[in-house]
Design a protein around this motif. Structure first.
Motif, PDB file in Angstrom:
ATOM      1  N   TYR A  97     -30.261 -48.241  15.143  1.00 37.68           N
ATOM      2  CA  TYR A  97     -29.592 -47.569  14.031  1.00 37.68           C
ATOM      3  C   TYR A  97     -28.874 -46.342  14.579  1.00 37.68           C
ATOM      4  N   LEU A  98     -27.591 -46.260  14.306  1.00 36.76           N
ATOM      5  CA  LEU A  98     -26.775 -45.120  14.713  1.00 36.76           C
ATOM      6  C   LEU A  98     -26.150 -44.495  13.475  1.00 36.76           C
ATOM      7  N   GLY A  99     -26.504 -43.251  13.191  1.00 40.88           N
ATOM      8  CA  GLY A  99     -25.926 -42.532  12.062  1.00 40.88           C
ATOM      9  C   GLY A  99     -24.985 -41.455  12.568  1.00 40.88           C
ATOM     10  N   VAL A 100     -23.741 -41.469  12.092  1.00 38.11           N
ATOM     11  CA  VAL A 100     -22.722 -40.516  12.561  1.00 38.11           C
ATOM     12  C   VAL A 100     -22.008 -39.887  11.371  1.00 38.11           C
ATOM     13  N   GLY A 101     -21.384 -38.740  11.626  1.00 40.82           N
ATOM     14  CA  GLY A 101     -20.553 -38.126  10.600  1.00 40.82           C
ATOM     15  C   GLY A 101     -19.182 -38.772  10.577  1.00 40.82           C
ATOM     16  N   LYS A 125     -33.777 -59.008  23.780  1.00 39.36           N
ATOM     17  CA  LYS A 125     -32.469 -59.352  23.242  1.00 39.36           C
ATOM     18  C   LYS A 125     -32.112 -58.409  22.093  1.00 39.36           C
ATOM     19  N   LEU A 126     -30.884 -57.938  22.097  1.00 43.86           N
ATOM     20  CA  LEU A 126     -30.379 -57.138  20.987  1.00 43.86           C
ATOM     21  C   LEU A 126     -29.885 -58.095  19.910  1.00 43.86           C
ATOM     22  N   VAL A 127     -30.560 -58.100  18.743  1.00 46.47           N
ATOM     23  CA  VAL A 127     -30.223 -59.078  17.704  1.00 46.47           C
ATOM     24  C   VAL A 127     -29.511 -58.461  16.504  1.00 46.47           C
ATOM     25  N   GLY A 128     -29.394 -57.147  16.471  1.00 48.50           N
ATOM     26  CA  GLY A 128     -28.702 -56.538  15.336  1.00 48.50           C
ATOM     27  C   GLY A 128     -28.847 -55.034  15.343  1.00 48.50           C
ATOM     28  N   GLY A 129     -28.331 -54.427  14.284  1.00 48.58           N
ATOM     29  CA  GLY A 129     -28.409 -52.976  14.170  1.00 48.58           C
ATOM     30  C   GLY A 129     -27.565 -52.499  13.012  1.00 48.58           C
ATOM     31  N   GLU A 130     -27.413 -51.203  12.924  1.00 47.97           N
ATOM     32  CA  GLU A 130     -26.648 -50.603  11.842  1.00 47.97           C
ATOM     33  C   GLU A 130     -25.951 -49.357  12.358  1.00 47.97           C
ATOM     34  N   THR A 131     -24.671 -49.252  12.044  1.00 42.74           N
ATOM     35  CA  THR A 131     -23.927 -48.022  12.299  1.00 42.74           C
ATOM     36  C   THR A 131     -23.478 -47.478  10.961  1.00 42.74           C
ATOM     37  N   ALA A 132     -23.967 -46.293  10.631  1.00 40.39           N
ATOM     38  CA  ALA A 132     -23.666 -45.690   9.328  1.00 40.39           C
ATOM     39  C   ALA A 132     -22.784 -44.462   9.525  1.00 40.39           C
ATOM     40  N   GLU A 133     -21.600 -44.499   8.913  1.00 38.59           N
ATOM     41  CA  GLU A 133     -20.677 -43.358   8.965  1.00 38.59           C
ATOM     42  C   GLU A 133     -20.871 -42.543   7.694  1.00 38.59           C
ATOM     43  N   MET A 134     -21.349 -41.295   7.842  1.00 37.67           N
ATOM     44  CA  MET A 134     -21.700 -40.466   6.687  1.00 37.67           C
ATOM     45  C   MET A 134     -21.112 -39.066   6.824  1.00 37.67           C
ATOM     46  N   PRO A 135     -19.896 -38.877   6.367  1.00 39.43           N
ATOM     47  CA  PRO A 135     -19.280 -37.545   6.423  1.00 39.43           C
ATOM     48  C   PRO A 135     -20.158 -36.532   5.692  1.00 39.43           C
ATOM     49  N   MET A 137     -22.986 -35.497   6.331  1.00 40.98           N
ATOM     50  CA  MET A 137     -24.390 -35.619   6.706  1.00 40.98           C
ATOM     51  C   MET A 137     -24.591 -35.144   8.146  1.00 40.98           C
ATOM     52  N   TYR A 138     -23.685 -35.559   9.033  1.00 43.82           N
ATOM     53  CA  TYR A 138     -23.716 -35.131  10.424  1.00 43.82           C
ATOM     54  C   TYR A 138     -22.392 -34.442  10.728  1.00 43.82           C
ATOM     55  N   THR A 139     -22.453 -33.240  11.277  1.00 45.30           N
ATOM     56  CA  THR A 139     -21.240 -32.484  11.556  1.00 45.30           C
ATOM     57  C   THR A 139     -21.153 -32.124  13.034  1.00 45.30           C
ATOM     58  N   ASP A 140     -19.999 -31.650  13.444  1.00 48.20           N
ATOM     59  CA  ASP A 140     -19.780 -31.150  14.808  1.00 48.20           C
ATOM     60  C   ASP A 140     -20.133 -32.178  15.875  1.00 48.20           C
ATOM     61  N   GLY A 141     -19.839 -33.442  15.600  1.00 49.11           N
ATOM     62  CA  GLY A 141     -20.087 -34.489  16.589  1.00 49.11           C
ATOM     63  C   GLY A 141     -21.527 -34.922  16.712  1.00 49.11           C
ATOM     64  N   HIS A 142     -22.391 -34.448  15.797  1.00 50.51           N
ATOM     65  CA  HIS A 142     -23.803 -34.827  15.862  1.00 50.51           C
ATOM     66  C   HIS A 142     -24.010 -36.258  15.364  1.00 50.51           C
ATOM     67  N   TYR A 143     -25.090 -36.868  15.832  1.00 45.84           N
ATOM     68  CA  TYR A 143     -25.453 -38.213  15.390  1.00 45.84           C
ATOM     69  C   TYR A 143     -26.960 -38.380  15.525  1.00 45.84           C
ATOM     70  N   ASP A 144     -27.481 -39.418  14.932  1.00 45.34           N
ATOM     71  CA  ASP A 144     -28.899 -39.737  15.069  1.00 45.34           C
ATOM     72  C   ASP A 144     -29.028 -41.173  15.550  1.00 45.34           C
ATOM     73  N   LEU A 145     -30.117 -41.441  16.238  1.00 46.24           N
ATOM     74  CA  LEU A 145     -30.314 -42.736  16.870  1.00 46.24           C
ATOM     75  C   LEU A 145     -31.773 -43.131  16.715  1.00 46.24           C
ATOM     76  N   ALA A 146     -32.000 -44.329  16.221  1.00 43.36           N
ATOM     77  CA  ALA A 146     -33.360 -44.838  16.059  1.00 43.36           C
ATOM     78  C   ALA A 146     -33.373 -46.328  16.409  1.00 43.36           C
ATOM     79  N   GLY A 147     -34.563 -46.849  16.687  1.00 49.38           N
ATOM     80  CA  GLY A 147     -34.638 -48.249  17.079  1.00 49.38           C
ATOM     81  C   GLY A 147     -35.929 -48.899  16.652  1.00 49.38           C
ATOM     82  N   PHE A 148     -35.937 -50.224  16.768  1.00 52.52           N
ATOM     83  CA  PHE A 148     -37.061 -51.031  16.304  1.00 52.52           C
ATOM     84  C   PHE A 148     -37.208 -52.217  17.250  1.00 52.52           C
ATOM     85  N   ALA A 149     -38.417 -52.385  17.811  1.00 51.12           N
ATOM     86  CA  ALA A 149     -38.662 -53.478  18.754  1.00 51.12           C
ATOM     87  C   ALA A 149     -39.799 -54.368  18.256  1.00 51.12           C
ATOM     88  N   VAL A 150     -39.696 -55.644  18.571  1.00 53.27           N
ATOM     89  CA  VAL A 150     -40.756 -56.604  18.252  1.00 53.27           C
ATOM     90  C   VAL A 150     -41.114 -57.369  19.521  1.00 53.27           C
TER      91      VAL A 150
END
Length: 338
Positions: A97-101, A125-135, A137-150
């Motif tokens: 999961y990648l969240g960006v402004g 194997k990388l089977v999916g994910g999400e990139t969320a663009e949220m003006p 919410m994240y400013t000045d080039g900041h982003y958040d990154l999270a992941g999930f493994a099975v």
């Protein structure tokens, strides 16, 4: 779509990123509503799925400050798959999961390229994910990154505290520096209490601060999993937040404690520098950083040297760091053994 773009969200940039990720991961199925993974049970008699989720924490702020984003995805994968491995499971697949402004495709591609590299190192194997663009919410080039493994394991072969015995040997696998923990303290010492530049090199360190602090977390799957499969490893502690005291305690049964001989392994220069510059007590140091051990494995004495040799043959730096003793789930780090 023009109205949405004026509001700060560029859908077309998102579509382009999905195409880039498909190419990077060599998985044309990415972009569907759900990630698919063919589950081949093979020789598993009583299969159990093991899952883990995590993030990278404020190490992201170092990547942003340095404008270096190609390895932070490796950290993300490592934090998740090393936890799954510590249960005795083989990582199967990963989602991020990648969240960006504002979506910067080049930066996002760098970030995801690290995820792809980490997944490759984990033999998953990388089977999916999400990139969320949220003006806003994240400013000045900041982003958040999270992941999930099975991952998957045979229920009977899951690593368990019940299999540990007094006298079992503790082997420490060297870390690649700070990994992904303690960065709020790192930033406070270096950039708030003091005014260090990311281009400076601290005493004893091979790299300048921007590269030293961004050393990617080691992924131990390739070297450790074969030994789990052979039944030679009894328990594993992944050394993350809380350091040796908290993470090793998690694998101990009620009647045992872990005794470490401080000085039997190499502590990275970056940690010694942080202790000196920040005037940290040893208690602060051991509860915040990994002290140079990214993973601790417990093995029975009769296989200790064999396991150590096999891990070294796989490219790991391995130290005999301590043993299990009678006690009550304490983690004792003895400095008088140097």
């Amino acid at each position: 779509m023009d109205a949405y773009k004026k509001a700060g969200v560029d859908i077309n940039a998102g579509y382009k990123l999905v195409d880039d990720i498909k190419n990077l991961s060599k998985n044309s199925a990415l972009g569907s509503f759900g990630g698919l993974f063919p589950l081949e049970l093979g020789t598993y008699q009583n299969p159990v799925l093991v899952s883990g989720t995590d993030g990278v924490g404020t190490k992201l702020l170092i990547a942003i400050k340095a404008n270096l984003h190609k390895t932070i995805g490796i950290d993300l994968v490592a934090m998740c798959v090393n936890d799954v491995l510590a249960q005795g499971a083989k990582p199967l697949f990963f989602l991020d999961y990648l969240g960006v402004g504002h979506l910067d495709n080049d930066k996002a591609k760098d970030i995801v390229s690290g995820v792809v590299e980490g997944v490759s190192q984990a033999q998953a194997k990388l089977v999916g994910g999400e990139t969320a663009e949220m003006p806003d919410m994240y400013t000045d080039g900041h982003y958040d990154l999270a992941g999930f493994a099975v991952g998957i394991a045979d229920k009977a072969k899951l690593l368990s505290a019940k299999n540990l015995r007094e006298g079992d040997v503790l082997l420490g696998l060297a870390s690649n520096g700070l990994h992904s923990n303690g960065f709020s303290l790192v930033r406070d010492i270096l950039f708030k209490q003091h005014d260090y530049s990311l281009d400076e090199t601290l005493p004893g360190c091979e790299l300048d601060l921007k590269h030293e602090l961004l050393r990617p977390t080691k992924i131990y799957v390739k070297s450790v999993l074969p030994l789990i499969d052979k039944g030679k490893i009894t328990a594993i502690a992944h050394i993350t937040g809380g350091g040796l005291p908290e993470n090793v305690a998690r694998i101990l049964p009620d009647n045992l404690s872990a005794e470490f001989n401080y000085g039997s392994w190499k502590v990275p220069a970056i940690m010694e520098n942080l202790q000196r510059i920040g005037q940290l007590s040893f208690d602060d140091l051991k509860h915040t950083f990994n002290l140079g051990l990214g993973m601790v494995v417990a093995v029975h004495p009769d296989v200790a040297e064999d396991v150590k040799a096999e891990l070294e043959k796989s490219g790991e730096t391995v130290y005999r760091v301590g043993k299990l003793v009678s006690g009550h789930q304490e983690v004792i780090i003895r400095k008088d053994q140097q």
